[in-house]
Each structure stands twice: as structure tokens, then as C-alpha cells.
Write an enzyme that holds these catalytic residues in place. Structure first.
Site, short mmCIF file in Angstrom:
data_model
loop_
_atom_site.label_atom_id
_atom_site.label_comp_id
_atom_site.label_asym_id
_atom_site.label_seq_id
_atom_site.Cartn_x
_atom_site.Cartn_y
_atom_site.Cartn_z
N ILE A 4 5.06 48.74 45.76
CA ILE A 4 4.12 49.54 46.09
C ILE A 4 2.56 48.88 46.37
CG2 ILE A 4 2.55 51.15 44.42
CD1 ILE A 4 5.31 52.01 43.02
N SER A 22 2.97 56.85 35.81
CA SER A 22 4.29 57.49 36.14
C SER A 22 4.56 59.08 35.36
CB SER A 22 5.42 56.67 35.50
OG SER A 22 6.47 57.15 35.62
N TYR A 46 9.29 51.53 28.14
CA TYR A 46 8.66 51.65 29.37
C TYR A 46 7.78 52.83 29.43
CZ TYR A 46 7.36 52.48 34.15
OH TYR A 46 6.65 52.91 35.15
N LYS A 92 3.29 53.19 29.21
CA LYS A 92 2.39 53.95 30.14
C LYS A 92 1.41 54.91 29.55
CE LYS A 92 3.45 51.71 33.87
NZ LYS A 92 2.53 51.29 34.81
#
Lengths: 417, 417
Positions: free
Chosen positions: A34, A174, A202, A206
Site C-alpha cells: 500500500i 481497516s 489485529y 486498529k
């Protein structure tokens, strides 16, 4: 020991064209899939001096060299014959590259210091913070590594930004912050989920980082800061594809976890699976397989550049974006905004396989196996807010994503290695 | 630069009484109000070698000297005349004291290393992690400082524990993790709130740390560890009072934020307010003022010692505690458990004022003013789970809390200074 290298020594050119001077922008995780596409898109604007910070845990310095080459080639091609690029334009396609772990706060500080007014610079105008560990499965096995690299590193980066008076942030979030949702397409006002049995470490990192950034923005209001902290969190759905040149693309470490890179690796022969396992064909979707919202990596990258421009105080875009804040459960009063980056319509596993069959001319075999824990039938963004406020659009279609992915994979069967 | 001091050089005595050797237990934030009373209670068991880590941001080294003196005095008093304390018992009342900030990870590592088998020690048996910034209002003004000191420091401590094979943790949590609840008394199964308009940065740091600790416990299960990480999170309601000797007590930095210390300071004359502001008298409670669940600091401390004992693998207590895990939204499978520490019944602002009037013979004047943002009418623990599984009880009554608080305050009008 970290080392510091730079692709450019041109940072101190005077601006002979009387254009606005370049704004210094740090991109953390700049060498990743990205990051490299975002930097490419930033370089193309000729408005920024891009500074990449990356520890190359899951990325390759070669991506940055190639991005810079690509931007320089395109710059030269855009000029009439016999015209040389201006010093500032040359500077705008050269990346300052630092090998640096974000947890090495003294090195990060020294990078901020290098560009500060004390050292004759204009300071860091803004930060695009992408670096993070991202393997969902791994995150449950080594949670502390994920919390340290994703959460502690973000806290430390924000502290350094605050200390150096840098108050503009784009945060790489995300769709996972929404957890398992009841309503499709997903709006930004959907409550974030930090618990829930289907959540992952994970995903929690975020959500935590969004909350921390939001609290920082809010503290600026409480303290009446004249330069309030402004942040835009971009919640990615499924980025795919590559730059059409085939110069840069995704290079997953080990076996690809995601469907499109996996298919590309099967077609190019670097993954030897005879069949692709399809996890469930009995979902309540048109063809029974899971549906995801794929968008082209260059569309995602363009979203970051618009978002960065939206942090320019006083601009029309800035006023529109921060006229209202994200209506999350926290009810923040600060200049924090979250946007979905997705196309707003979904593609099923079988559609993806079909499109990749077309692009690669490889005869993928599929086998339907049981559903996988944690998979939801549909994950589709409602991109209306990003469209209305940022003017964000993701026009590239699935065919283009597959063609560009395959072009990259064919030209670079083993990625950057 | 941090300095290292110790109150004792007796750590290497051989065990002449054939008692079990002392277990090394680190208490972070050991010099604070809660920390000093917990250490006192630990010393009284004569089972632990207590190691205090504190940066004295909001605490005083004198608290540790006094705790040690108190425990030694009580040890001597417990022996028949002409009997000397055994070397091990002497060692058990001497605290190893380190001035150390938890974010100084290399110093924390060196402390763990000092007690490790490589250096002839038995390692750190367990950690009671109390240190944190705790001012709710301040936390919204300087959120990054709170996230760094509370969350990053916890992540770092857990990493060091893991690296040194230390897998037993008592975590200092708070009723604030429940946010604004619908049902009173509050059970441990109540969903934690990390968002919500009434939440605070402080509260979010506590929820984040619980989630991180829980994920660490769960990772032990995923990796099939033979020494799985075990943690008990203790969610405090309102601790109050002091050791009856008046030797140790609460010394708030600046103007006391909480009701009981504020009343004590008014009575002793160190806070000059002519009247006490009562925030709202129109709540749906018996006398219209807010109701909180106060428990004596020594009862709270005793809860920590029981919880620590519950981390001894194979014991009956350990089996009972981890037979079921906390039924939170995360649905953890790891050896993580959360318990409320409260009395299970509430006391109103007016009841507290009345009890302090009795204890101090000071004629408090009150004035009813408007409700304060964020105050909920009632916060009362359901202590049934802690009672059933830990055998926890908080028998000391409000009168005792007020008497002990006043005894401390009268003897130490300016606290430890």
C-alpha cells in the site's frame, strides 16, 4: 543497528519556478504494497517531499527505488523534448528513505528534527501512518508483538508529532474495525467492535489506534489549541491490483493469505496447489460464495492523497470534511474523521476466480470445502460519505485489477527478490 | 537518570527454618496509596520477597520505608520475648526498592535479570501491576501521556515478563471499565465499554490493558504453552481509609479529587473550602445524592494477596478460579479472570459526610449544586463471584474507614511531606 540512506540529495534546492515549496510528508511503512502505491501517487502531484520510514519487516527497499524511477520517467515524459525538469520537480520525485523501526523513538525523533526549522527545514507538514503488522492469524499467537508494533508504536509516533508541532495525520485503518455487522453496506457510523468472539488481536489494535487518535484530536479542543490536531482514518476494504507498469506490486511474505495474490501465485507457479479451496458455497449470496468489496490499489492510494489535501487548514475540502465529525459511539468533538475506502459493491469468490482465469488464461481448479471460522457472507462498504465529502471515487474495475496484478506477477514471479 | 536503592541486603539468606523459600513478587506502583497497603499485606504473610518498582510520580518513597518499619515492628511484637526473628522472616519484611519508570524497559529488564536464575535467583514468581496515571479529568487533556504510561508501559512490562518466563499477573483494573451501566449491582459479565459519550481516556486505558492481558492469556492456549500465562484483573470500586496505625495512608498530589480525602483535608485545614459542594440531590437514591461502593483499603489489599495466591498452579484456589473464565464479550479461552472488589452495598454522599462528621468532629457545611457530567446515580459491585471463588470479603465498615482515614490525616496533615 538501523542505517539511514537517502535516494536524493536534492532537498535544499531553492524554488526557481516560484511554485509553492514542497511540503514534507512522512509515510510510515512506505515500502509496503500500500505504501509504495501511495508514495507513487504523492510523487505524481509534485507537491510533496516524501520521507519514507520503514523497517522492511514485510517490505522491500527496492519498492522505493522503483517508485522513484517510475515517477522520474513519467516526469521526463511529460515535458517537451529538450526541456529539463525543474530542480523542485526533481526533488518532488526523489524519496528520502530511512530504515527505521517506529519503536526506535530516538531515531524517529532525529528524523523529525532533521526537517525542523532549527535545522533550516520547514518541519513535517503531515504524516501518513501505514506501518503495522497485519496477519490476523499470527496476531492471536504473538499478541504482544502486535500490540507493541501497532499500538505502542502509534502512541510513540503521535507523541513525537506533538513534540514537533506536527498535527496532521492520515491513519491506515481497516473495515475490520466494524467486526461482524448486521447491515450491509457498512456506514462509518456503525459502532466499532473491540470485543466480540469473531474479533482478532489485529482488529483490536486498529480500533485502539483509532480511539487514541480520536482522543488526541479531542484534547486539542479541550486545550483550545490554535493548531488543533487533525486526523482522517481511512478504513480499507479489499485493495487489489498493481501499478499498470508492473514495476511495483504486492509481495507477500511467505504463502499469500489473500485470494487474489494466491491466484496470481498459483498462475505463475510459485504456489503449487493443484486446486483452490473455496470456503463455503452455501452463503446467502448470489452464487453462494463470500462477497468482498475489492478496489484497485491506485484508487485506494488516490484516496490517501485527497485525504492528505483535506488536512490543509482553511481549504474548502478541509472545511467540508471537518464540518461534522464522525458519529461514532465516542461522540468526539475533535477534528477526527473516518471514511470507508471501497467501491460500494461486492465481488464473490467465484467472480474473482473467473476474472483471474480471464486475465491469466490459467485454468484454476476449485474445490468447495467447509466454511472458515470468522468469515462473514458479505463485506461491502458504503462509500457515500467519502464520495460526498472527499470526492473519493474508485473507478477501476475488477478486470483492470486482475490485469494489473497479473502483469506485475508475470514480470516479477518472485516479487522484489 | 534513575537510581537503584534497596532497603535490604538480606535476599540471599539460607532458609534455616525449612520453610518454603520466599517467592519474588514485583509490585509496580508499590509506593502509592493502594501499593503501600498491598505491600504491607504481602509482608505480613512472610511468604514473599517484595520488589517495588515506582517512579514516584504520584507517590513517595517514605511510604515504603514506613511499610517496612511497620511490618518489622509487628513481626517483633509477634515473637516471644528474647526470640529473634529468623533471617527469612526478616527478609520477608524488607522491601527491595527500585526507582524506575516502567517505560524505561532496559532498567526493568535489568531488575528482572537481577532475580533470574542466571544470577543465582529463583526468578520473578509474579507481578502485581498497579502503576498507572489515574486522574480522569487530566486524562482527556493529555491523552498520549496516559496511553503511553498506562498502555504502552503495560505492553512493555508483559513483554519483559514473557521474556523472563514470568507468567503470573495481578492487574489493577477499575469499575470504570463498565462505563454507564443499566443494572445495579454490577456483575463481572457486564460488557466492558470502551466508547460511550461518558467514557474517559483513563477508562479506555483500563479496558485496553484488560483486553491485552486477556489476549496474552489466550495466546498461551493457542501455542500450547506448558506454563500458560495466568492473570487476574481486579476491578476496584471505591477504596478508602488507611492502616489503623496512621503510619501509611493516601497522599493525593494537589487538591484531593475524591470525596473522602477531600473531607479529611477540609477537617485538618489543608483545604480551606468553607463548604463542600454536593453535585446533585435529585438522583433516584434514598437521600437524592450519588451512591458509591466504598471498601476499606486493607480489605482491597487482602483481595490482592488472595488473588496472588490463586495464581499458584495446582492449588485448590487456582483450580476453582480458572475452572471457568470470565464471560466477557471476547469469550476468552485463556486463564484470565476478572473480579469486582467492592462491598456490594452503597453509601451516599450525605452518608459519607455524616460519617466523617462523626469521625472528625468537624462541622462540615454542604451546599447542593448542579449535577456533574459523567456522574451516574449508583455504582455498586456485585461481589458474589469474588466471594464464591476467591473467598474475598470486605468486612470493615464505613465507620472504620473514616476513623482510620482521620487518624492518618491528623497524624500526617501534610501526608508524607
Amino acid at each position: 543497528m538501523s542505517t539511514t540512506t537517502t535516494l536524493s540529495n536534492n532537498s535544499t534546492f531553492t524554488n526557481s519556478n516560484a511554485k509553492e515549496p514542497l511540503k514534507n510528508v512522512i509515510v510510515t511503512g512506505g515500502a509496503g504494497y500500500i505504501g509504495s502505491h501511495i508514495i507513487y501517487t504523492l510523487l505524481k502531484t509534485h507537491k510533496y517531499k516524501v520521507i519514507s520510514i520503514d523497517n522492511y519487516h514485510n517490505s522491500f527497499p527496492a519498492a522505493l527505488t522503483r517508485v522513484s524511477e517510475l515517477a522520474l520517467t513519467e516526469l521526463k515524459a511529460s515535458l517537451p523534448t529538450d526541456t529539463s525538469p525543474s530542480p523542485q520537480d526533481l526533488d518532488s520525485v526523489a524519496i528520502d528513505v530511512y530504515k527505521c523501526d517506529l519503536l526506535d523513538s530516538s531515531l524517529v525523533r532525529s528524523i523529525f528534527s532533521k526537517y525542523s526549522s532549527q535545522n533550516g527545514g520547514t518541519g513535517i507538514w503531515g504524516v501518513i501512518h501505514l506501518s503495522a503488522y497485519k496477519a490476523v492469524g499470527e496476531s492471536s499467537v504473538i499478541p504482544l508483538t502486535y500490540y507493541a508494533n501497532n499500538v505502542s508504536a502509534t502512541i510513540s509516533l503521535l507523541q513525537i508529532m506533538q513534540d514537533f508541532g506536527c498535527h496532521r495525520l492520515i491513519y491506515s485503518s481497516s473495515a475490520t474495525v466494524y467486526g461482524v455487522v448486521d447491515e450491509i453496506p457498512i456506514k462509518e457510523t456503525t459502532q466499532r467492535q473491540i470485543e466480540g468472539k469473531e474479533g482478532s488481536v489485529y482488529g483490536r489494535t486498529k480500533v485502539m489506534c483509532e480511539l487514541i487518535v480520536e482522543d488526541l484530536c479531542e484534547s486539542s479542543v479541550l486545550t483550545g489549541s490554535t493548531t488543533p490536531f487533525q486526523a482522517i482514518s481511512l478504513r480499507y476494504f479489499n485493495p487489489a491490483g498493481a501499478h499498470p507498469s508492473g514495476y511495483i506490486g504486492e509481495h507477500p511474505r511467505g504463502r499469500p493469505e489473500n485470494l487474489l495474490p494466491l491466484l496470481a501465485h498459483m498462475a505463475v507457479g510459485t504456489v503449487k496447489d493443484p486446486v483452490l479451496k473455496v470456503f463455503g458455497k452455501d452463503y446467502p449470496t448470489p452464487d453462494g460464495t463470500c462477497v468482498r468489496d475489492y478496489l484497485h490499489i491506485l484508487d485506494l492510494a488516490a484516496g490517501h492523497v485527497i485525504a492528505l489535501q483535506a488536512l490543509e487548514e482553511g481549504s474548502e475540502l478541509n472545511n467540508r470534511v471537518f464540518a461534522s465529525t464522525t458519529e461514532t459511539g465516542k461522540g468526539s468533538k475533535g477534528r477526527f474523521k473516518a471514511y470507508n475506502l471501497g467501491k460500494g459493491h461486492g465481488m464473490s469468490v467465484m467472480q474473482i476466480v473467473g476474472a483471474m482465469r480471464e486475465a491469466t488464461e490459467f485454468d484454476f481448479k476449485t474445490e468447495v470445502v467447509g466454511r472458515r471460522r470468522g468469515d462473514v457472507p458479505e463485506l461491502i462498504a458504503d462509500p457515500a460519505l467519502a464520495r460526498a465529502e472527499l470526492g473519493f471515487d474508485a473507478p477501476r474495475d475488477l478486470e483492470t485489477m486482475c490485469r494489473d496484478l497479473w502483469n506485475w506477477q508475470e514480470k516479477n514471479p518472485t516479487g522484489y527478490e
